[in-house]
Write a protein that holds these residues in place. Structure first.
Motif, PDB file in Angstrom:
ATOM      1  N   GLN A 221       0.809  -1.219   0.000  1.00  0.00           N
ATOM      2  CA  GLN A 221       0.000   0.000   0.000  1.00  0.00           C
ATOM      3  C   GLN A 221       0.846   1.275   0.000  1.00  0.00           C
ATOM      4  O   GLN A 221       0.381   2.317  -0.442  1.00  0.00           O
ATOM      5  N   THR A 222       2.043   1.185   0.512  1.00  0.00           N
ATOM      6  CA  THR A 222       2.904   2.369   0.581  1.00  0.00           C
ATOM      7  C   THR A 222       3.947   2.395  -0.541  1.00  0.00           C
ATOM      8  O   THR A 222       4.863   3.219  -0.519  1.00  0.00           O
ATOM      9  N   GLY A 223       3.796   1.481  -1.491  1.00  0.00           N
ATOM     10  CA  GLY A 223       4.680   1.466  -2.649  1.00  0.00           C
ATOM     11  C   GLY A 223       6.057   0.890  -2.374  1.00  0.00           C
ATOM     12  O   GLY A 223       7.000   1.146  -3.119  1.00  0.00           O
ATOM     13  N   LEU A 224       6.166   0.100  -1.328  1.00  0.00           N
ATOM     14  CA  LEU A 224       7.440  -0.515  -0.981  1.00  0.00           C
ATOM     15  C   LEU A 224       7.423  -1.995  -1.316  1.00  0.00           C
ATOM     16  O   LEU A 224       6.370  -2.619  -1.367  1.00  0.00           O
ATOM     17  N   SER A 225       8.591  -2.549  -1.491  1.00  0.00           N
ATOM     18  CA  SER A 225       8.755  -3.981  -1.699  1.00  0.00           C
ATOM     19  C   SER A 225       9.051  -4.612  -0.338  1.00  0.00           C
ATOM     20  O   SER A 225       9.990  -4.200   0.347  1.00  0.00           O
ATOM     21  N   LEU A 226       8.247  -5.602   0.040  1.00  0.00           N
ATOM     22  CA  LEU A 226       8.494  -6.293   1.306  1.00  0.00           C
ATOM     23  C   LEU A 226       9.900  -6.878   1.321  1.00  0.00           C
ATOM     24  O   LEU A 226      10.620  -6.764   2.317  1.00  0.00           O
ATOM     25  N   GLU A 227      10.302  -7.456   0.211  1.00  0.00           N
ATOM     26  CA  GLU A 227      11.643  -8.031   0.119  1.00  0.00           C
ATOM     27  C   GLU A 227      12.711  -6.963   0.347  1.00  0.00           C
ATOM     28  O   GLU A 227      13.666  -7.176   1.104  1.00  0.00           O
ATOM     29  N   ASP A 228      12.548  -5.811  -0.270  1.00  0.00           N
ATOM     30  CA  ASP A 228      13.519  -4.725  -0.080  1.00  0.00           C
ATOM     31  C   ASP A 228      13.522  -4.222   1.358  1.00  0.00           C
ATOM     32  O   ASP A 228      14.582  -3.897   1.908  1.00  0.00           O
ATOM     33  N   CYS A 229      12.345  -4.131   1.965  1.00  0.00           N
ATOM     34  CA  CYS A 229      12.265  -3.692   3.364  1.00  0.00           C
ATOM     35  C   CYS A 229      13.041  -4.644   4.276  1.00  0.00           C
ATOM     36  O   CYS A 229      13.809  -4.204   5.144  1.00  0.00           O
ATOM     37  N   ILE A 230      12.831  -5.926   4.085  1.00  0.00           N
ATOM     38  CA  ILE A 230      13.518  -6.922   4.916  1.00  0.00           C
ATOM     39  C   ILE A 230      15.023  -6.872   4.662  1.00  0.00           C
ATOM     40  O   ILE A 230      15.824  -6.881   5.601  1.00  0.00           O
ATOM     41  N   ARG A 231      15.403  -6.813   3.390  1.00  0.00           N
ATOM     42  CA  ARG A 231      16.822  -6.761   3.047  1.00  0.00           C
ATOM     43  C   ARG A 231      17.483  -5.526   3.662  1.00  0.00           C
ATOM     44  O   ARG A 231      18.557  -5.620   4.256  1.00  0.00           O
ATOM     45  N   HIS A 232      16.836  -4.384   3.552  1.00  0.00           N
ATOM     46  CA  HIS A 232      17.381  -3.139   4.110  1.00  0.00           C
ATOM     47  C   HIS A 232      17.598  -3.270   5.613  1.00  0.00           C
ATOM     48  O   HIS A 232      18.657  -2.918   6.141  1.00  0.00           O
ATOM     49  N   PHE A 233      16.599  -3.776   6.320  1.00  0.00           N
ATOM     50  CA  PHE A 233      16.723  -3.949   7.767  1.00  0.00           C
ATOM     51  C   PHE A 233      17.868  -4.900   8.117  1.00  0.00           C
ATOM     52  O   PHE A 233      18.713  -4.579   8.964  1.00  0.00           O
ATOM     53  N   LEU A 234      17.894  -6.074   7.482  1.00  0.00           N
ATOM     54  CA  LEU A 234      18.923  -7.065   7.808  1.00  0.00           C
ATOM     55  C   LEU A 234      20.317  -6.554   7.473  1.00  0.00           C
ATOM     56  O   LEU A 234      21.261  -6.726   8.268  1.00  0.00           O
ATOM     57  N   ASP A 235      20.465  -5.920   6.314  1.00  0.00           N
ATOM     58  CA  ASP A 235      21.780  -5.370   5.942  1.00  0.00           C
ATOM     59  C   ASP A 235      22.247  -4.346   6.964  1.00  0.00           C
ATOM     60  O   ASP A 235      23.411  -4.379   7.391  1.00  0.00           O
ATOM     61  N   GLN A 236      21.359  -3.461   7.362  1.00  0.00           N
ATOM     62  CA  GLN A 236      21.734  -2.418   8.334  1.00  0.00           C
ATOM     63  C   GLN A 236      22.090  -3.022   9.691  1.00  0.00           C
ATOM     64  O   GLN A 236      23.097  -2.638  10.304  1.00  0.00           O
ATOM     65  N   ARG A 237      21.314  -3.974  10.158  1.00  0.00           N
ATOM     66  CA  ARG A 237      21.600  -4.610  11.458  1.00  0.00           C
ATOM     67  C   ARG A 237      22.926  -5.349  11.408  1.00  0.00           C
ATOM     68  O   ARG A 237      23.711  -5.301  12.347  1.00  0.00           O
ATOM     69  N   GLU A 238      23.168  -6.070  10.300  1.00  0.00           N
ATOM     70  CA  GLU A 238      24.433  -6.806  10.182  1.00  0.00           C
ATOM     71  C   GLU A 238      25.625  -5.845  10.202  1.00  0.00           C
ATOM     72  O   GLU A 238      26.632  -6.110  10.866  1.00  0.00           O
ATOM     73  N   ARG A 239      25.500  -4.719   9.499  1.00  0.00           N
ATOM     74  CA  ARG A 239      26.585  -3.716   9.512  1.00  0.00           C
ATOM     75  C   ARG A 239      26.752  -3.140  10.914  1.00  0.00           C
ATOM     76  O   ARG A 239      27.870  -2.994  11.405  1.00  0.00           O
ATOM     77  N   ASP A 240      25.664  -2.814  11.574  1.00  0.00           N
ATOM     78  CA  ASP A 240      25.728  -2.200  12.897  1.00  0.00           C
ATOM     79  C   ASP A 240      26.297  -3.155  13.958  1.00  0.00           C
ATOM     80  O   ASP A 240      26.915  -2.693  14.922  1.00  0.00           O
ATOM     81  N   LEU A 241      26.105  -4.435  13.766  1.00  0.00           N
ATOM     82  CA  LEU A 241      26.507  -5.406  14.795  1.00  0.00           C
ATOM     83  C   LEU A 241      27.834  -6.092  14.504  1.00  0.00           C
ATOM     84  O   LEU A 241      28.198  -7.031  15.196  1.00  0.00           O
ATOM     85  N   LYS A 242      28.571  -5.614  13.522  1.00  0.00           N
ATOM     86  CA  LYS A 242      29.884  -6.203  13.222  1.00  0.00           C
ATOM     87  C   LYS A 242      30.880  -5.810  14.275  1.00  0.00           C
ATOM     88  O   LYS A 242      30.858  -4.832  14.909  1.00  0.00           O
TER      89      LYS A 242
END
Length: 102
Positions: free
Chosen positions: A81-102
């Motif tokens: 509904q907000t024009g986002l890709s669920l896959e992209d949302c999940i990927r963005h979150f996981l990528d950011q968390r992985e970078r932050d927790l290195k």
């Protein structure tokens, strides 16, 4: 099942609900109403986890798996509904968390 299939199936189910909303209420729910419905179900997930872990008197009929699935469905719906890709949302979150927790 992959994320794209989840998104596609979620959209079809949401369309069916929109048809029912039009039939019975004369209008479709907005993204804001869907977000509030998601928050309600997320709260129920919290209560069901408390039930399962013995932190709350048993009040449910063991629908934790169903409610977790419903929350994922709501998230797929809200992304769409907000024009986002669920896959992209999940990927963005996981990528950011992985970078932050290195």
């Amino acid at each position: 099942m992959d994320i794209k299939e989840v998104s596609q199936r979620a959209a079809k189910i949401r369309q069916r609900y929109h048809e029912l909303e039009l039939k019975y209420h004369g209008s479709k729910w907005s993204a804001e109403e869907d977000a509030l419905a998601f928050l309600t179900d997320a709260g129920i997930v919290g209560r069901l986890v408390m039930d399962q872990q013995g932190w709350w008197p048993k009040t449910s009929d063991d629908q934790l798996d169903y409610k977790i699935g419903e929350c994922i469905w709501w998230l797929a719906t809200l992304a769409d509904q907000t024009g986002l890709s669920l896959e992209d949302c999940i990927r963005h979150f996981l990528d950011q968390r992985e970078r932050d927790l290195k």
